[in-house]
Write an enzyme that holds these catalytic residues in place. Structure first.
Site, PDB file in Angstrom:
ATOM      1  CE  LYS A  20      10.149  21.040 -10.441  1.00  0.00           C
ATOM      2  NZ  LYS A  20       9.328  19.964 -10.726  1.00  0.00           N
ATOM      3  CB  SER A  72      12.334  23.159 -14.677  1.00  0.00           C
ATOM      4  OG  SER A  72      11.511  24.304 -14.747  1.00  0.00           O
ATOM      5  CG  HIS A 112      -1.666  -1.261   1.456  1.00  0.00           C
ATOM      6  ND1 HIS A 112      -2.872  -1.564   0.861  1.00  0.00           N
ATOM      7  CD2 HIS A 112      -1.333  -2.343   2.208  1.00  0.00           C
ATOM      8  CE1 HIS A 112      -3.263  -2.782   1.254  1.00  0.00           C
ATOM      9  NE2 HIS A 112      -2.336  -3.269   2.066  1.00  0.00           N
ATOM     10  CD  GLU A 145       7.849  12.700 -15.020  1.00  0.00           C
ATOM     11  OE1 GLU A 145       7.584  13.516 -15.910  1.00  0.00           O
ATOM     12  OE2 GLU A 145       8.240  13.050 -13.885  1.00  0.00           O
TER      13      GLU A 145
END
Ligand code: ARG
Length: 467
Positions: free
Chosen positions: A283, A277, A156, A290
């Site tokens: 970043k 970024s 979980h 992704e």
């Protein structure tokens, strides 16, 4: 507009219709397979005396020339032809005149395209397998050097019990190993030659189908000519296997993204596999992970498209089947690109071992083992579960781990606790006492690593093995 038919037509095809129908823009990818299949067919026609040996020889040479001209760039596959079959045949005729016109004897584009696609997929199955093999090697090397790297195992997405990085990686090893097995199964089922099926009902020429099957490295000819031209099951199976590979990669990527987050900091992606970024200078984004996760949808889409395209098609060939190509090609490019990039990302990723270990310690991952300690000292499990639950609550309030409690504090919950509890609930003990095969304990992991090593050393592809 260059097409192979037209005798029974009195009008030119409408330009839009021609474009709608044409497949050269994508089936040009099959030029090699089309030439390879044509060579086998020509050789067989010559052997059977359907054309003369000289004619067969001339056709074989000209096909070789066409192949090398295409590969060297001397000959471009022009889109003025309807499909790759027309392109190859037109070029052959240009080089050989009437002899070139004999190649298509006893053959239809229906069995031709069925063959081309099988040859193509057969090759691609091996390519994908090779990429998976490399990925497995990378995973195994991470396993070998991390049998003592403790980290939390999750259920979980909550810290559950301590495991090791080797154990976590080992889970993916198993998944990708099964993916390879799936590819191998598909290969064995699909490796039969449809050439000679004709349009749908075979042919009246005395073709030797065993011979062409053998030249092309198939186990044998397909046994029903209608099925031979209209079977696309193997594509569905392949796309399903590709979807499963993507699903596995996507889960792995999801974990990399979580692990790479500021909150976890279990890993750090190499600069070469991260992006910045345009506005936020701090970043370092896991775009590759992704994208792999995102591209999974494309491959699932190909599988569903193919299943849907096939579901209403009466036997035998129908033009709907031309739709099999673009989506399959796209799925193959996607899955190959994703495995290769993922492997690069994984092999250059830095693991922050101390952070992982700290995280396992801080998350009460030894609570089960603490309960087991009480059980081993005569406390019934249900009571032990309750005692440790209360201890956890106590620790949460004070922001400490169970191991940080003094013996007196522990004794205030149960007088069964003695000094040896610290040893019994240390991360090291929690992991290394889990020794059944498949568990994270070092000795169990070492056995598994040895098995996986042998697996990688043995060649999965036993070419001759089939039902
Ligand atoms: N381009 C076609 C395909 O991909 C080749 C087969 C054409 N056969 C036909 N009868 N029109 O399926």
């Amino acid at each position: 507009m260059a097409q192979l038919w037209g005798g029974r037509f009195t009008k030119e095809t409408d330009k839009l219709v021609y474009n709608f129908n044409a497949s050269i823009s994508f089936d040009k990818k099959l030029y090699k397979q089309d030439i390879e299949g044509s060579k086998a067919h020509a050789a067989m026609l010559g052997k059977q005396g359907i054309i003369t040996k000289e004619e067969a020889g001339q056709i074989l040479n000209a096909l070789d020339e066409i192949l090398s001209d295409v590969e060297s760039g001397r000959l471009t596959i022009s889109e003025e032809y309807e499909d790759i079959h027309s392109f190859v045949e037109a070029n052959l005729i240009e080089r050989l005149g009437d002899t070139g016109k004999k190649l298509h004897t006893g053959r239809s584009r229906n069995d031709q395209v069925a063959l081309d696609m099988r040859l193509y997929i057969r090759g691609e199955i091996k390519e994908v397998d090779g990429l998976l093999y490399r990925l497995l090697k990378t995973i195994l090397s991470i396993m070998e050097s991390n049998t003592d790297t403790v980290m939390p195992g999750f259920t979980h997405l909550q810290k559950a019990q301590p495991i090791t990085l080797a154990h976590h990686m080992g889970a993916y090893f198993e998944m990708f190993k099964r993916d390879r097995q799936r590819l191998y199964d598909i290969y064995r089922r699909m490796n039969y030659c449809p050439l000679g099926s004709g349009a749908l009902a075979g042919t009246t020429y005395p073709l030797d189908r065993e011979y062409t099957a053998e030249i092309l490295g198939f186990y044998g000819p397909t046994l029903n000519s209608m099925d031979g031209v209209s079977d696309r099951d193997y594509l569905i199976e392949f796309l399903s296997a590709a979807s499963t590979i993507m699903m596995h990669l996507s889960r792995f990527c999801e974990e990399v993204i979580i692990w790479n987050s500021n909150e976890y900091r279990f890993v750090e992606l190499d600069d070469a596999y991260s992006t910045g970024s345009s506005i936020m200078p701090q970043k370092k984004n896991p775009d590759i992970a992704e994208l792999v996760r995102g591209k999974t949808g494309r491959v699932y889409g190909a599988l569903i498209s193919m299943l849907t395209t096939m579901k209403g098609i009466p036997l035998a060939y129908n033009k709907d089947m031309q739709e099999d190509k673009e989506l399959t090609f796209d799925a193959i490019d996607t899955v190959k690109g994703c495995i290769a990039l993922f492997e690069g990302m994984l092999s250059t990723m830095k693991f922050h071992r101390e952070v992982m270990e700290q995280s396992a310690k801080g998350g009460f991952t030894n609570a089960t083992d603490a309960a087991d300690y009480l059980v081993n000292h005569g406390v019934p499990f249900r009571d032990a579960h309750g005692i440790i639950g209360r201890i956890v609550l106590y620790c949460i309030d004070r922001e400490i781990a169970i191991d940080d409690m003094s013996l007196e504090e522990l004794k205030s919950f149960s007088d069964v606790f003695e000094q040896d509890v610290y040893q019994a609930i240390s991360m090291e003990t929690c992991v290394n006492k889990r020794l059944t095969i498949g568990a994270p304990g070092r000795l169990a992991m070492e056995k598994v690593i040895a098995i996986e090593k042998t697996y990688l050393e043995n060649n999965l592809w036993k070419e001759k093995e089939h039902e």
